[in-house]
Write a protein that holds these residues in place. Structure first.
Motif, PDB file in Angstrom:
ATOM      1  N   PHE A 107     -18.147   3.072   3.641  1.00 22.22           N
ATOM      2  CA  PHE A 107     -19.652   3.706   3.380  1.00 22.22           C
ATOM      3  C   PHE A 107     -19.234   4.936   2.692  1.00 22.22           C
ATOM      4  CE2 PHE A 107     -23.378   6.314   3.939  1.00 22.22           C
ATOM      5  CZ  PHE A 107     -24.261   5.655   3.135  1.00 22.22           C
ATOM      6  N   PHE A 108     -18.670   5.804   3.382  1.00 24.67           N
ATOM      7  CA  PHE A 108     -18.393   7.369   3.079  1.00 24.67           C
ATOM      8  C   PHE A 108     -17.309   7.166   1.800  1.00 24.67           C
ATOM      9  CE2 PHE A 108     -19.741   8.103   7.391  1.00 24.67           C
ATOM     10  CZ  PHE A 108     -20.880   9.098   7.045  1.00 24.67           C
ATOM     11  N   VAL A 109     -16.488   6.338   1.733  1.00 28.81           N
ATOM     12  CA  VAL A 109     -15.555   6.428   0.500  1.00 28.81           C
ATOM     13  C   VAL A 109     -16.408   6.214  -0.680  1.00 28.81           C
ATOM     14  CG1 VAL A 109     -13.629   4.963  -0.437  1.00 28.81           C
ATOM     15  CG2 VAL A 109     -13.565   6.012   2.097  1.00 28.81           C
ATOM     16  N   GLY A 110     -17.106   4.984  -0.472  1.00 28.95           N
ATOM     17  CA  GLY A 110     -18.093   4.417  -1.497  1.00 28.95           C
ATOM     18  C   GLY A 110     -19.009   5.548  -2.175  1.00 28.95           C
ATOM     19  N   ALA A 139     -18.411   8.567  -2.042  1.00 29.31           N
ATOM     20  CA  ALA A 139     -17.552   9.859  -2.548  1.00 29.31           C
ATOM     21  C   ALA A 139     -17.615   9.268  -3.935  1.00 29.31           C
ATOM     22  CB  ALA A 139     -16.445   9.848  -1.872  1.00 29.31           C
ATOM     23  N   TRP A 140     -17.144   7.794  -4.119  1.00 31.82           N
ATOM     24  CA  TRP A 140     -16.894   7.594  -5.480  1.00 31.82           C
ATOM     25  C   TRP A 140     -18.144   7.623  -6.321  1.00 31.82           C
ATOM     26  CZ3 TRP A 140     -12.708   7.049  -8.238  1.00 31.82           C
ATOM     27  CH2 TRP A 140     -11.529   7.074  -7.681  1.00 31.82           C
ATOM     28  N   SER A 141     -19.332   7.113  -5.436  1.00 35.36           N
ATOM     29  CA  SER A 141     -20.657   6.993  -6.333  1.00 35.36           C
ATOM     30  C   SER A 141     -21.155   8.788  -6.706  1.00 35.36           C
ATOM     31  CB  SER A 141     -21.915   6.624  -5.250  1.00 35.36           C
ATOM     32  OG  SER A 141     -21.477   5.588  -4.796  1.00 35.36           O
ATOM     33  N   ILE A 142     -20.816   9.689  -5.943  1.00 38.66           N
ATOM     34  CA  ILE A 142     -20.999  10.959  -6.347  1.00 38.66           C
ATOM     35  C   ILE A 142     -20.368  11.406  -7.444  1.00 38.66           C
ATOM     36  CG2 ILE A 142     -20.846  13.345  -5.618  1.00 38.66           C
ATOM     37  CD1 ILE A 142     -22.016  12.136  -2.728  1.00 38.66           C
ATOM     38  N   CYS A 157      -6.970   9.050  -5.751  1.00 39.75           N
ATOM     39  CA  CYS A 157      -7.945   8.447  -4.936  1.00 39.75           C
ATOM     40  C   CYS A 157      -8.049   7.174  -4.880  1.00 39.75           C
ATOM     41  CB  CYS A 157      -9.048   9.366  -5.395  1.00 39.75           C
ATOM     42  SG  CYS A 157      -9.187  11.016  -4.780  1.00 39.75           S
ATOM     43  N   PHE A 158      -8.082   6.568  -6.085  1.00 41.85           N
ATOM     44  CA  PHE A 158      -8.284   5.077  -6.393  1.00 41.85           C
ATOM     45  C   PHE A 158      -7.431   4.434  -5.603  1.00 41.85           C
ATOM     46  CE2 PHE A 158      -7.486   1.015  -8.498  1.00 41.85           C
ATOM     47  CZ  PHE A 158      -8.435   0.292  -8.460  1.00 41.85           C
ATOM     48  N   VAL A 159      -5.958   4.673  -5.672  1.00 43.19           N
ATOM     49  CA  VAL A 159      -4.901   3.980  -4.754  1.00 43.19           C
ATOM     50  C   VAL A 159      -5.170   4.211  -3.307  1.00 43.19           C
ATOM     51  CG1 VAL A 159      -2.394   3.850  -4.211  1.00 43.19           C
ATOM     52  CG2 VAL A 159      -3.148   4.032  -6.602  1.00 43.19           C
ATOM     53  N   LEU A 160      -5.661   5.500  -2.789  1.00 39.81           N
ATOM     54  CA  LEU A 160      -5.835   5.509  -1.640  1.00 39.81           C
ATOM     55  C   LEU A 160      -7.127   4.734  -1.116  1.00 39.81           C
ATOM     56  CD1 LEU A 160      -5.389   9.164  -1.094  1.00 39.81           C
ATOM     57  CD2 LEU A 160      -3.959   7.460  -0.124  1.00 39.81           C
ATOM     58  N   THR A 161      -8.056   4.447  -1.968  1.00 39.43           N
ATOM     59  CA  THR A 161      -9.272   3.586  -1.701  1.00 39.43           C
ATOM     60  C   THR A 161      -8.733   2.171  -1.425  1.00 39.43           C
ATOM     61  OG1 THR A 161     -10.611   5.094  -2.764  1.00 39.43           O
ATOM     62  CG2 THR A 161     -11.519   2.984  -2.419  1.00 39.43           C
ATOM     63  N   VAL A 162      -7.967   1.885  -2.476  1.00 40.07           N
ATOM     64  CA  VAL A 162      -7.600   0.341  -2.168  1.00 40.07           C
ATOM     65  C   VAL A 162      -6.709   0.039  -1.016  1.00 40.07           C
ATOM     66  CG1 VAL A 162      -6.293  -1.447  -3.400  1.00 40.07           C
ATOM     67  CG2 VAL A 162      -7.565   0.163  -4.619  1.00 40.07           C
ATOM     68  N   ALA A 163      -5.824   1.247  -0.755  1.00 38.04           N
ATOM     69  CA  ALA A 163      -5.083   1.135   0.380  1.00 38.04           C
ATOM     70  C   ALA A 163      -5.733   1.093   1.619  1.00 38.04           C
ATOM     71  CB  ALA A 163      -4.147   2.209   0.409  1.00 38.04           C
ATOM     72  N   SER A 212       0.867  -1.194  -0.096  1.00 34.48           N
ATOM     73  CA  SER A 212       0.021   0.007   0.061  1.00 34.48           C
ATOM     74  C   SER A 212       0.776   1.378  -0.010  1.00 34.48           C
ATOM     75  CB  SER A 212      -0.877  -0.080   1.225  1.00 34.48           C
ATOM     76  OG  SER A 212      -1.714  -1.153   1.215  1.00 34.48           O
ATOM     77  N   ILE A 213       1.850   1.083   0.852  1.00 27.16           N
ATOM     78  CA  ILE A 213       2.725   2.118   0.804  1.00 27.16           C
ATOM     79  C   ILE A 213       3.588   2.576  -0.377  1.00 27.16           C
ATOM     80  CG2 ILE A 213       4.830   3.400   1.836  1.00 27.16           C
ATOM     81  CD1 ILE A 213       3.859   1.843   4.479  1.00 27.16           C
TER      82      ILE A 213
END
Lengths: 552, 502
Positions: free
Chosen positions: B116-119, B121-124, B77-83, B58-59
């Motif tokens: 939930f909030f990360v998802g 944000a991606w949905s929006i 953002c995508f990398v941060l989400t997966v991490a 992840s790092i």
């Protein structure tokens, strides 16, 4: 020689008298106990007489401990009897009591298997065997083994249908049917108790209760005639009308309170009224006969009131008044009904018509208090103070109470102070009320002064301590609570807990923790130990509460 | 230049393949950890390595994504989400490994909320992006038409009134968003849709299909009897001398005999603690890899986790293992009421522990689950009043809902639950929060609920709440009895079912 013979006969006579006295004494004990204890665990007097003196002696020792609820010792004494006098006529009885001691010591399984069952096995013909069969069922019921309990009770009903145990078994089966929500079974058992069993001194209460419960159930289901029959098993004709009204009021009120069942409720009410109307006595020659007829009218009015039909209630009272004229009882009932439908003014109008003007003002004042109109209540009570000098203290006290309810503490205290001067006999009561009024008014210093004059330790000390706490004089409060701890053992756990809370309020955390731990340590079985334990854990996160006990 | 590009392309392709391979392995490990629970040591080690590897991976991804030459907001953002997902699970796994149950539970919950909030944000972002694309397409379409001066209102009206009825939910001009506040309606719809989808996925992962759990008792056998301790008395017979009392020689007369208690040999159990026929302490319905587990029940409204993870439950489980010689789990667990449904009927926990001192808030569906658990799955609830009269009422009220036709009764001191395997002549308690009697709810003669009124769990803690050794020892014995009772009854039930099946 003749003199010797006379002496011998005197000695024999004395022995006989002393034996009779012993028997009489034992009879007294047995009869006194049977007045409040269940008769199944009593040894009949005739059988006491049959026992040898040594047997009676040993059994008396055991009985003494049993009566004192020292069941552990009683258990060993009954066991001793069984060991020493296994062939005695009292052996079965001793075994029964031994088993009952085990029940009290919460060892029901042993009581069943080694106690009651042994009676059935070794003394099947003894009267105790009948009781043992019932007690097996009850012990099973108490420990939640409902199926086994049912089986035992059924056996009792089959083997001894006319015995008192059958009544007890039926009562317990009704309870089981209630748990199982088996209405049919319950009704069947109620019927059996109400109609089938002979009503003796011991069984009467159970049969009466069953007939009442059955009647209430039948009223609710619209079986009016059946319900009346059930009540007729308990009440004679002259009481029946009042009882029918009394037991049908609840179901009628419940049914008419719901839109869906209102018509059903009204039908039952109408049936009830018609049934009562048929029974109104025509004889009004004497006051008693007149009263009896009046009671019928009251019952009809009550049923109309329960069915929430105001016009019919008013109409019934109107007819009643035309036929019998008005009296205080009728006016009281009418006034109470008006109050029940929150028509207070009309209620007071009825009370005002009382022949007894003192009682009229009392009822008026009370109705004002119910409406929280305290000034008007005080005025009404004061009218009684003026017009009823014999009961001045009573009415003045009511004035004071009304002022307290209105939170007019200064006026209340003035009234109580006056009473303290005029009614010295009840000085303690007035001092307490003055102190409490000062406390409620927030005048804690004055309250303490009056509480100190009261003699009802430890209540006065507890209140004084609470006042000191309210004044943030925590040290003094702790001293008072400590005096409660030392002087009133029953209040000690509570007082110790209060010391903890007081120290907490004073900001002395360590002392508070110590006090709470003392509660847990010194009174581990008390409910206040539970509070202290929970408080230590939640407030201070302290797990070492030093409690712990065992319940044997 | 082209060669360098090809090389870079090859490297990135290889990196993508490695990432995919790692993702697959990670998902397999996650599935095993959460549901399959294959506990071979190799698998456990592999699992640990894979999860721990997520930290450096992840790092490095984050560093790669945030390089100045690489910096793209979406990629970062995508990398941060997966991490986030990887590190969250690593945290939960680590707490689980070191048996810090409370932080594990909290992290699992907070992580779920974060997800939930990360998802969201991606949905929006996705909806906004899609609607922008549609808007731009529409504008470009309009720009090809003759220029008509139109106000924004008339243009929107024109869109709606056009012959084409738009159904695409990503297009804010879709007919069902209406004429007014179409954008707002689209956002609300997206939020609602996402929330529902997240909830469904959450339920699927935690409650419903694919999450069946197993509870297996330790295999073995034994007798359901009170532990009898054998006292071995050894009589030491010394040589006897025949002494002439009239002899001129004075003898020191030795004692006739001497009895020695061999105290080191007196504590051997007379039999194996268990139920059924089988080798070693255990249960006939158990499996070789089965073990006794201690599961605490989670519920809403109060403090189900009172003293959870600070020794009480674990101590009890360890003590149970020592006293019965049965195999026990290394750590205690907790499950929600809903999760009890996931256990298979013949592989469900014979006992769950419920404690607290505040409210118990249980829905009707949860009540149904509990009823199914105690009756159909032959389970047992071990209730413990953790500190108030209020909790007593709450617990009794709960049981009234679960078993409306069963009334609680005081459990006798000579009941098998108070006798087997340890004879307990009294009820030990720390504080009498709910009285001084243990209550039981029986169905067909079996205790389906044992309620201890006085905080037995506090006596199991490391400091035993300061109670005397006699009391806490009795509390451990009582705990052992209750766990054993539940398991033996479960074992009996399994045996009867197997017989019926034959």
């Amino acid at each position: 020689m003749a003199g010797l013979a006379t002496t011998e006969s005197k000695v024999r006579q004395m022995k006989s008298i002393s034996a009779n006295l012993v028997v009489a004494f034992l009879a007294c004990i047995v009869l006194t106990r049977s007045a409040y204890a269940e008769p199944l665990d009593q040894l009949p007097l005739e059988r006491w007489k049959e026992l040898r003196e040594v047997e009676r002696y040993q059994l008396n020792i055991a009985e003494k401990y049993y009566r004192e609820k020292n069941f552990k010792v009683a258990l060993s004494e009954y066991e001793k009897f069984l060991t020493l006098y296994e062939q005695s006529d009292g052996a079965a009885y001793s075994q029964l009591k031994w088993s009952l001691c085990l029940i009290e010591l919460r060892r029901q399984n042993t009581a069943i298997k080694e106690g009651f069952q042994s009676i059935l096995d070794y003394w099947p013909d003894a009267p105790e065997a009948v009781a043992a069969g019932y007690y097996i069922g009850r012990a099973y019921k108490d420990i939640g083994e409902v199926r086994k309990a049912k089986k035992a009770y059924q056996e009792v009903l089959e083997n001894h249908p006319k015995h008192l145990v059958a009544v007890y078994a039926t009562v317990d089966l009704i309870d089981i049917a209630s748990i199982d929500d088996d209405v049919d079974d319950r009704v069947k058992l109620w019927r059996r108790l109400a109609f089938d069993f002979e009503r003796t001194r011991e069984s009467k209460n159970h049969c009466v209760a069953a007939s009442q419960q059955l009647a209430a159930y039948l009223f609710e289901n619209g079986s009016f005639e059946e319900a009346v029959k059930a009540l007729a098993t308990t009440y004679p004709e002259d009481q029946l009308v009042a009882q029918v009204a009394s037991f049908s009021r609840g179901p009628i009120s419940r049914l008419t309170g719901n839109d869906e069942t209102r018509s059903k409720g009204e039908q039952i009410a109408d049936k009830g009224v018609a049934w009562i109307r048929q029974r109104i006595p025509t004889d009004r020659s004497t006051d008693e006969a007149k009263q009896a007829a009046l009671q019928h009218w009251y019952a009809m009015a009550d049923l109309h009131a329960a069915s929430r039909r105001e016009d019919k209630v008013a109409g019934t009272y109107e007819q009643l008044s035309k036929s019998f004229g008005t009296n205080d009882t009728t006016l009281q009932r009418l006034g109470d009904w008006y109050k029940s439908i929150t028509k207070y003014d009309q209620a007071r109008a009825q009370y005002a018509k009382f022949g007894n003007k003192i009682e009229a003002q009392n009822q008026i004042a009370y109705s004002y208090r119910q409406q929280q109109n305290y000034d008007a209540a005080v005025q009404a009570y004061q009218r009684n103070v003026a017009s009823d000098p014999e009961n001045q203290a009573r009415w003045s006290s009511e004035v004071g109470n009304a002022y307290r309810e209105a939170r007019k503490y200064d006026q209340a205290i003035a009234v109580y102070n006056e009473l303290l001067k005029t009614d010295g006999e009840n000085a303690e009561k007035w001092l307490w009320l003055i102190a409490t009024s000062y406390r409620d008014a927030g005048k804690h210093k004055e309250a303490i002064g009056y509480y100190r004059q009261c003699n009802n330790f430890p209540s006065n000390y507890s209140e004084m301590a609470a006042c000191h706490r309210a004044m943030k004089d925590f040290g003094e409060a702790v001293i008072l609570y400590n005096q409660v701890v030392g002087g009133a053992p029953n209040s000690a756990p509570w007082a110790m807990l209060q010391i903890g809370y007081t120290q907490e309020q004073a900001g002395k955390k360590e002392a508070a923790i110590r006090a709470f731990q003392q509660v847990c340590k010194n009174f581990p079985k008390d409910r206040y130990a539970s509070q202290a334990h929970a408080h230590l854990q939640t407030k201070y996160k302290i797990t070492v509460t030093l409690g712990g006990a065992k319940d044997e | 230049m082209e060669a360098a590009n090809n090389r870079a392309l090859q490297i990135s392709r290889r990196a993508a393949q490695l990432i995919c391979a790692y993702a697959v392995i990670w998902l397999l490990c996650l599935a095993n950890w959460m549901w399959i629970q294959f506990e071979a040591s190799v698998v456990s080690w592999l699992q640990a390595i894979v999860f721990v590897a997520s930290l450096p991976i992840s790092i490095s991804w984050i560093r790669w994504a945030t390089r100045p030459s690489q910096r793209q907001t979406q990629l970062v953002c995508f990398v941060l989400t997966v991490a986030y997902v990887l590190l969250w699970h690593l945290g939960v796994f680590s707490f689980d490994a070191v048996e810090w149950d409370v932080p594990r539970t909290h992290l699992a919950r907070v992580g779920t909320a974060g997800l939930f909030f990360v998802g969201l944000a991606w949905s929006i972002w996705a909806v906004e992006r899609a609607s922008q694309v549609h808007e731009s397409r529409r504008r470009s379409g309009q720009s090809e038409l003759p220029i008509v001066r139109a106000t924004p209102a008339t243009s929107r009206a024109g869109d709606v009134q056009s012959d084409q009825r738009i159904n695409n939910p990503f297009d804010p001009s879709a007919w069902y968003y209406g004429r007014r506040n179409a954008k707002l309606n689209q956002s609300v719809t997206a939020l609602s849709g996402y929330s529902v989808a997240f909830l469904i996925l959450f339920l699927i992962f935690t409650q419903m299909g694919g999450c069946q759990e197993l509870y297996e008792m330790p295999a073995g056998g034994g007798q359901q009897q009170t532990i009898a301790q054998t006292l071995k008395v050894q009589k030491v017979i010394k040589k006897k001398f025949v002494v002439n009392p009239f002899s001129a020689i004075s003898f020191k007369v030795p004692p006739i005999d001497e009895v020695k208690l061999q105290l080191t040999e007196i504590t051997e159990h007379a039999y194996t603690v268990g139920y059924g026929e089988g080798a070693g302490a255990g249960f006939a319905g158990g499996t070789p890899k089965g073990q006794v587990r201690f599961i605490r029940l989670e519920y809403a409204g109060g403090d189900w986790d009172q003293d959870f993870g600070i020794g009480a439950d674990v101590n009890m489980l360890i003590e149970y293992g020592i006293r019965t010689k049965q195999k026990v789990a290394k750590q205690t667990e907790s499950r929600t009421v809903g999760q009890l449904k996931n256990f298979l009927p013949e592989k469900s926990p014979p006992m769950v522990y419920l404690t607290g001192q505040r409210n118990i808030s249980i829905s009707d569906s949860e009540v149904k689950v509990l009823r199914e658990y105690v009756i159909d799955k032959h389970g047992m609830i071990f209730g413990d009043n953790g500190g108030s009269g209020h909790f007593h009422n709450q617990f009794v009220g709960l049981m009234r809902r679960v078993l409306p036709n069963v009334r609680p009764s005081k459990i006798p001191l000579d009941d098998s639950i108070h006798r087997i395997p340890f004879q307990i002549p009294f009820l030990p308690y720390v504080a009498p929060h709910g009285g001084k009697d243990a209550l039981g709810w029986r169905v067909d003669g079996r205790l389906v609920c044992y309620y201890h009124p006085g905080d037995i769990g506090d006596a199991w803690t490391d400091d035993h709440s300061g109670v005397s050794p006699e009391i806490y020892e009795a509390c451990y014995q009582l705990g052992t009895n209750v766990i054993f009772y539940a398991h033996s009854e479960y074992s009996k039930w399994l045996a009867s079912r197997q017989q019926k099946a034959k």
